[in-house]
Each structure stands twice: as structure tokens, then as C-alpha cells.
Design a protein around this motif. Structure first.
Motif, PDB file in Angstrom:
ATOM      1  N   LEU A  16       0.833  -1.202   0.000  1.00  0.00           N
ATOM      2  CA  LEU A  16       0.000   0.000   0.000  1.00  0.00           C
ATOM      3  C   LEU A  16       0.872   1.258   0.000  1.00  0.00           C
ATOM      4  N   ALA A  17       1.968   1.218   0.731  1.00  0.00           N
ATOM      5  CA  ALA A  17       2.888   2.361   0.761  1.00  0.00           C
ATOM      6  C   ALA A  17       3.538   2.553  -0.610  1.00  0.00           C
ATOM      7  N   VAL A  18       3.901   1.465  -1.265  1.00  0.00           N
ATOM      8  CA  VAL A  18       4.493   1.548  -2.603  1.00  0.00           C
ATOM      9  C   VAL A  18       3.485   2.152  -3.583  1.00  0.00           C
ATOM     10  N   VAL A  19       2.240   1.709  -3.502  1.00  0.00           N
ATOM     11  CA  VAL A  19       1.195   2.260  -4.380  1.00  0.00           C
ATOM     12  C   VAL A  19       1.064   3.769  -4.170  1.00  0.00           C
ATOM     13  N   ALA A  20       1.062   4.199  -2.920  1.00  0.00           N
ATOM     14  CA  ALA A  20       0.928   5.633  -2.616  1.00  0.00           C
ATOM     15  C   ALA A  20       2.118   6.421  -3.155  1.00  0.00           C
ATOM     16  N   ARG A  21       3.334   5.876  -2.987  1.00  0.00           N
ATOM     17  CA  ARG A  21       4.522   6.575  -3.494  1.00  0.00           C
ATOM     18  C   ARG A  21       4.518   6.659  -5.016  1.00  0.00           C
ATOM     19  N   LEU A  22       4.169   5.562  -5.674  1.00  0.00           N
ATOM     20  CA  LEU A  22       4.119   5.561  -7.132  1.00  0.00           C
ATOM     21  C   LEU A  22       3.037   6.495  -7.654  1.00  0.00           C
ATOM     22  N   ARG A  27       2.353  11.499 -10.841  1.00  0.00           N
ATOM     23  CA  ARG A  27       1.667  12.770 -11.028  1.00  0.00           C
ATOM     24  C   ARG A  27       2.595  13.974 -10.845  1.00  0.00           C
ATOM     25  N   ARG A  28       3.853  13.709 -10.604  1.00  0.00           N
ATOM     26  CA  ARG A  28       4.813  14.773 -10.346  1.00  0.00           C
ATOM     27  C   ARG A  28       4.908  15.795 -11.473  1.00  0.00           C
ATOM     28  N   GLY A  29       4.727  15.352 -12.688  1.00  0.00           N
ATOM     29  CA  GLY A  29       4.858  16.237 -13.834  1.00  0.00           C
ATOM     30  C   GLY A  29       3.615  17.062 -14.115  1.00  0.00           C
ATOM     31  N   ASN A  38       2.877   4.613 -13.808  1.00  0.00           N
ATOM     32  CA  ASN A  38       1.471   4.213 -13.827  1.00  0.00           C
ATOM     33  C   ASN A  38       1.355   2.681 -13.872  1.00  0.00           C
ATOM     34  N   ALA A  39       2.115   2.052 -14.759  1.00  0.00           N
ATOM     35  CA  ALA A  39       2.088   0.591 -14.872  1.00  0.00           C
ATOM     36  C   ALA A  39       2.564  -0.067 -13.579  1.00  0.00           C
ATOM     37  N   ALA A  40       3.630   0.467 -12.992  1.00  0.00           N
ATOM     38  CA  ALA A  40       4.144  -0.093 -11.736  1.00  0.00           C
ATOM     39  C   ALA A  40       3.121   0.072 -10.615  1.00  0.00           C
ATOM     40  N   MET A  41       2.430   1.213 -10.595  1.00  0.00           N
ATOM     41  CA  MET A  41       1.426   1.437  -9.560  1.00  0.00           C
ATOM     42  C   MET A  41       0.306   0.406  -9.674  1.00  0.00           C
TER      43      MET A  41
END
Length: 96
Positions: A16-22, A27-29, A38-41
Motif C-alpha cells: 500500500l505504501a508503494v502504491v501511494a509513493r508511485l 503525477r509529479r509532472g 502508472n504501470a508499476a502502480m
């Protein structure tokens, strides 16, 4: 609590933490979404949702739990592709 369940719960929390970080990274840009992030998330979301279904009693569901059936269908499709031995990566043609 047995060791295996505790390990699964810890892994679920970490996913869940990884999903939140990804999600934050993709969306940083601004409005442009990074396709690899996006795919990794979504891959991490799939893993978290699958693991959540295996925990009994279940902890709080992930916010994307409503996609659980979609994730399972996607996993079935991946398994079908693997069973057919269709390469998932691009392969160079053999030399002439």
C-alpha cells in the motif's frame, strides 16, 4: 498471530505504501502521467489486492478493492498468455 499471517500483513502494508509513493511520482509532472510509474502502480495495486483477499480476517480494504475482480481477470489473461508460451517481451527476428 502466526508468523506467516504477520508477514503477509506486513507485505500488504508495504505494498500500500508503494502504491501511494508511485501514485505521487506518476503525477509529479503535473497533468502528464508517467506511463512506467502508472504501470508499476497498477502492478503493486494488483499484488496488494490479491494479498488482501488471502488475509483472514481481512484488514481494511485498499481504496482500489473495487478493482479486485478486474485484477483477477487480468491475472487470468496473463496466465493464458504464459500457457500459450507467447513471449511477453519483444524478440529480435532470427538472422537471415
Amino acid at each position: 498471530m502466526d508468523d506467516q499471517r504477520q508477514a503477509y500483513e506486513q507485505t500488504y502494508t508495504e505494498l500500500l505504501a508503494v502504491v501511494a509513493r508511485l501514485d505521487a511520482l506518476r503525477r509529479r509532472g503535473g497533468r502528464e502521467v508517467e506511463p512506467m510509474a502508472n504501470a508499476a502502480m497498477y502492478a503493486a495495486s494488483h499484488a496488494a489486492c490479491t494479498l488482501w483477499r488471502a488475509l483472514h480476517p481481512r484488514p481494511s480494504p485498499p481504496v482500489f478493492a473495487y478493482k479486485g475482480d478486474e485484477f483477477l481477470e487480468l491475472a487470468r489473461e496473463w496466465a493464458s498468455v504464459q500457457a500459450l508460451e507467447i513471449p511477453l517481451t519483444r524478440q529480435e527476428p532470427p538472422p537471415p
